[in-house]
Design a protein around this motif. Sequence first.
Motif, PDB file in Angstrom:
ATOM      1  N   ILE A 195      -4.325  10.342   6.548  1.00 17.74           N
ATOM      2  CA  ILE A 195      -4.722  11.701   6.188  1.00 17.74           C
ATOM      3  C   ILE A 195      -5.917  11.668   5.239  1.00 17.74           C
ATOM      4  O   ILE A 195      -6.885  12.414   5.417  1.00 17.74           O
ATOM      5  CB  ILE A 195      -3.530  12.469   5.570  1.00 17.74           C
ATOM      6  CG1 ILE A 195      -2.482  12.751   6.632  1.00 17.74           C
ATOM      7  CG2 ILE A 195      -3.990  13.752   4.909  1.00 17.74           C
ATOM      8  CD1 ILE A 195      -1.177  13.293   6.099  1.00 17.74           C
ATOM      9  N   LEU A 196      -5.877  10.795   4.237  1.00 12.14           N
ATOM     10  CA  LEU A 196      -6.992  10.689   3.299  1.00 12.14           C
ATOM     11  C   LEU A 196      -8.247  10.158   3.990  1.00 12.14           C
ATOM     12  O   LEU A 196      -9.358  10.635   3.731  1.00 12.14           O
ATOM     13  CB  LEU A 196      -6.608   9.802   2.128  1.00 12.14           C
ATOM     14  CG  LEU A 196      -5.683  10.427   1.099  1.00 12.14           C
ATOM     15  CD1 LEU A 196      -5.254   9.403   0.070  1.00 12.14           C
ATOM     16  CD2 LEU A 196      -6.358  11.598   0.419  1.00 12.14           C
ATOM     17  N   TYR A 197      -8.085   9.189   4.882  1.00  8.31           N
ATOM     18  CA  TYR A 197      -9.221   8.636   5.604  1.00  8.31           C
ATOM     19  C   TYR A 197      -9.910   9.732   6.430  1.00  8.31           C
ATOM     20  O   TYR A 197     -11.123   9.926   6.341  1.00  8.31           O
ATOM     21  CB  TYR A 197      -8.763   7.493   6.507  1.00  8.31           C
ATOM     22  CG  TYR A 197      -9.863   6.896   7.340  1.00  8.31           C
ATOM     23  CD1 TYR A 197     -10.718   5.953   6.805  1.00  8.31           C
ATOM     24  CD2 TYR A 197     -10.051   7.273   8.668  1.00  8.31           C
ATOM     25  CE1 TYR A 197     -11.737   5.403   7.560  1.00  8.31           C
ATOM     26  CE2 TYR A 197     -11.060   6.731   9.425  1.00  8.31           C
ATOM     27  CZ  TYR A 197     -11.904   5.794   8.865  1.00  8.31           C
ATOM     28  OH  TYR A 197     -12.916   5.258   9.622  1.00  8.31           O
ATOM     29  N   ASP A 227      -7.823   2.460   4.400  1.00  8.28           N
ATOM     30  CA  ASP A 227      -7.856   1.832   5.716  1.00  8.28           C
ATOM     31  C   ASP A 227      -6.840   2.511   6.636  1.00  8.28           C
ATOM     32  O   ASP A 227      -5.642   2.501   6.347  1.00  8.28           O
ATOM     33  CB  ASP A 227      -7.528   0.355   5.554  1.00  8.28           C
ATOM     34  CG  ASP A 227      -7.712  -0.435   6.818  1.00  8.28           C
ATOM     35  OD1 ASP A 227      -8.117   0.145   7.841  1.00  8.28           O
ATOM     36  OD2 ASP A 227      -7.443  -1.651   6.784  1.00  8.28           O
ATOM     37  N   PRO A 228      -7.279   3.107   7.746  1.00 10.54           N
ATOM     38  CA  PRO A 228      -6.351   3.828   8.610  1.00 10.54           C
ATOM     39  C   PRO A 228      -5.502   2.923   9.500  1.00 10.54           C
ATOM     40  O   PRO A 228      -4.566   3.382  10.140  1.00 10.54           O
ATOM     41  CB  PRO A 228      -7.270   4.696   9.469  1.00 10.54           C
ATOM     42  CG  PRO A 228      -8.521   3.900   9.565  1.00 10.54           C
ATOM     43  CD  PRO A 228      -8.659   3.213   8.235  1.00 10.54           C
ATOM     44  N   PHE A 229      -5.810   1.641   9.526  1.00  8.10           N
ATOM     45  CA  PHE A 229      -5.089   0.711  10.386  1.00  8.10           C
ATOM     46  C   PHE A 229      -4.013  -0.024   9.581  1.00  8.10           C
ATOM     47  O   PHE A 229      -3.866   0.193   8.384  1.00  8.10           O
ATOM     48  CB  PHE A 229      -6.063  -0.277  11.028  1.00  8.10           C
ATOM     49  CG  PHE A 229      -7.185   0.405  11.763  1.00  8.10           C
ATOM     50  CD1 PHE A 229      -6.924   1.203  12.860  1.00  8.10           C
ATOM     51  CD2 PHE A 229      -8.491   0.270  11.346  1.00  8.10           C
ATOM     52  CE1 PHE A 229      -7.951   1.845  13.537  1.00  8.10           C
ATOM     53  CE2 PHE A 229      -9.523   0.902  12.016  1.00  8.10           C
ATOM     54  CZ  PHE A 229      -9.253   1.693  13.112  1.00  8.10           C
ATOM     55  N   ASP A 230      -3.268  -0.884  10.251  1.00 11.09           N
ATOM     56  CA  ASP A 230      -2.182  -1.626   9.607  1.00 11.09           C
ATOM     57  C   ASP A 230      -2.752  -2.558   8.543  1.00 11.09           C
ATOM     58  O   ASP A 230      -3.459  -3.512   8.852  1.00 11.09           O
ATOM     59  CB  ASP A 230      -1.413  -2.425  10.655  1.00 11.09           C
ATOM     60  CG  ASP A 230      -0.191  -3.113  10.093  1.00 11.09           C
ATOM     61  OD1 ASP A 230       0.206  -2.804   8.952  1.00 11.09           O
ATOM     62  OD2 ASP A 230       0.380  -3.961  10.811  1.00 11.09           O
ATOM     63  N   SER A 280       0.835  -1.193   0.000  1.00  7.99           N
ATOM     64  CA  SER A 280       0.000   0.000   0.000  1.00  7.99           C
ATOM     65  C   SER A 280       0.875   1.249   0.000  1.00  7.99           C
ATOM     66  O   SER A 280       2.084   1.190   0.185  1.00  7.99           O
ATOM     67  CB  SER A 280      -0.908   0.003   1.223  1.00  7.99           C
ATOM     68  OG  SER A 280      -0.141   0.079   2.395  1.00  7.99           O
ATOM     69  N   ILE A 281       0.214   2.368  -0.184  1.00  7.13           N
ATOM     70  CA  ILE A 281       0.928   3.627  -0.118  1.00  7.13           C
ATOM     71  C   ILE A 281       1.273   3.942   1.333  1.00  7.13           C
ATOM     72  O   ILE A 281       0.905   3.200   2.236  1.00  7.13           O
ATOM     73  CB  ILE A 281       0.098   4.768  -0.763  1.00  7.13           C
ATOM     74  CG1 ILE A 281      -1.304   4.824  -0.181  1.00  7.13           C
ATOM     75  CG2 ILE A 281       0.036   4.605  -2.251  1.00  7.13           C
ATOM     76  CD1 ILE A 281      -2.180   5.889  -0.771  1.00  7.13           C
ATOM     77  N   ASP A 282       1.948   5.004   1.541  1.00  5.74           N
ATOM     78  CA  ASP A 282       2.426   5.380   2.871  1.00  5.74           C
ATOM     79  C   ASP A 282       1.279   5.380   3.891  1.00  5.74           C
ATOM     80  O   ASP A 282       0.227   5.963   3.637  1.00  5.74           O
ATOM     81  CB  ASP A 282       3.062   6.773   2.773  1.00  5.74           C
ATOM     82  CG  ASP A 282       3.767   7.177   4.041  1.00  5.74           C
ATOM     83  OD1 ASP A 282       4.163   6.285   4.799  1.00  5.74           O
ATOM     84  OD2 ASP A 282       3.924   8.390   4.246  1.00  5.74           O
ATOM     85  N   PRO A 283       1.444   4.719   5.047  1.00  2.00           N
ATOM     86  CA  PRO A 283       0.368   4.653   6.046  1.00  2.00           C
ATOM     87  C   PRO A 283      -0.074   6.032   6.555  1.00  2.00           C
ATOM     88  O   PRO A 283      -1.257   6.222   6.847  1.00  2.00           O
ATOM     89  CB  PRO A 283       0.963   3.832   7.179  1.00  2.00           C
ATOM     90  CG  PRO A 283       2.104   3.098   6.590  1.00  2.00           C
ATOM     91  CD  PRO A 283       2.589   3.910   5.432  1.00  2.00           C
ATOM     92  N   ILE A 284       0.840   6.977   6.652  1.00  2.00           N
ATOM     93  CA  ILE A 284       0.451   8.319   7.093  1.00  2.00           C
ATOM     94  C   ILE A 284      -0.460   8.968   6.052  1.00  2.00           C
ATOM     95  O   ILE A 284      -1.450   9.623   6.398  1.00  2.00           O
ATOM     96  CB  ILE A 284       1.710   9.197   7.330  1.00  2.00           C
ATOM     97  CG1 ILE A 284       2.588   8.598   8.420  1.00  2.00           C
ATOM     98  CG2 ILE A 284       1.334  10.630   7.646  1.00  2.00           C
ATOM     99  CD1 ILE A 284       1.945   8.555   9.793  1.00  2.00           C
ATOM    100  N   PHE A 285      -0.147   8.765   4.786  1.00  2.00           N
ATOM    101  CA  PHE A 285      -0.968   9.302   3.701  1.00  2.00           C
ATOM    102  C   PHE A 285      -2.367   8.675   3.739  1.00  2.00           C
ATOM    103  O   PHE A 285      -3.371   9.363   3.524  1.00  2.00           O
ATOM    104  CB  PHE A 285      -0.271   9.048   2.362  1.00  2.00           C
ATOM    105  CG  PHE A 285      -0.901   9.744   1.209  1.00  2.00           C
ATOM    106  CD1 PHE A 285      -0.938  11.122   1.141  1.00  2.00           C
ATOM    107  CD2 PHE A 285      -1.459   9.008   0.181  1.00  2.00           C
ATOM    108  CE1 PHE A 285      -1.522  11.766   0.073  1.00  2.00           C
ATOM    109  CE2 PHE A 285      -2.040   9.638  -0.892  1.00  2.00           C
ATOM    110  CZ  PHE A 285      -2.076  11.023  -0.950  1.00  2.00           C
TER     111      PHE A 285
END
Length: 85
Positions: free
Chosen positions: A12-14, A45-48, A4-9
């Motif tokens: 932020i989108l979520y 998805d904001p989680f892992d 997936s793309i960067d988890p922080i990104f």
Amino acid sequence: MIKSIDPIFNKILYVSFVLLACYYSLFSNQYGEAAMNLGIALAFDPFDQNKTWKERPYWQKAWLILHLATAASLIGYQIGFNDKY
């Protein structure tokens, strides 16, 4: 597994789509737009994302199911109240 793309990104989108949905539902009374934005927010998805559904804690599962139920109820609300016109 899909990378997936960067988890922080993702977070932020979520949050951005959820806040946009709150704006549409609370201030603009456009429940269809709010449901659409909540549905799009689920894609980020904001989680892992490396954990499968079975490995996730119950509170994460509950959060995502509640999120999906809210989006579905907003669609039902939009359809039900626009049916009278």
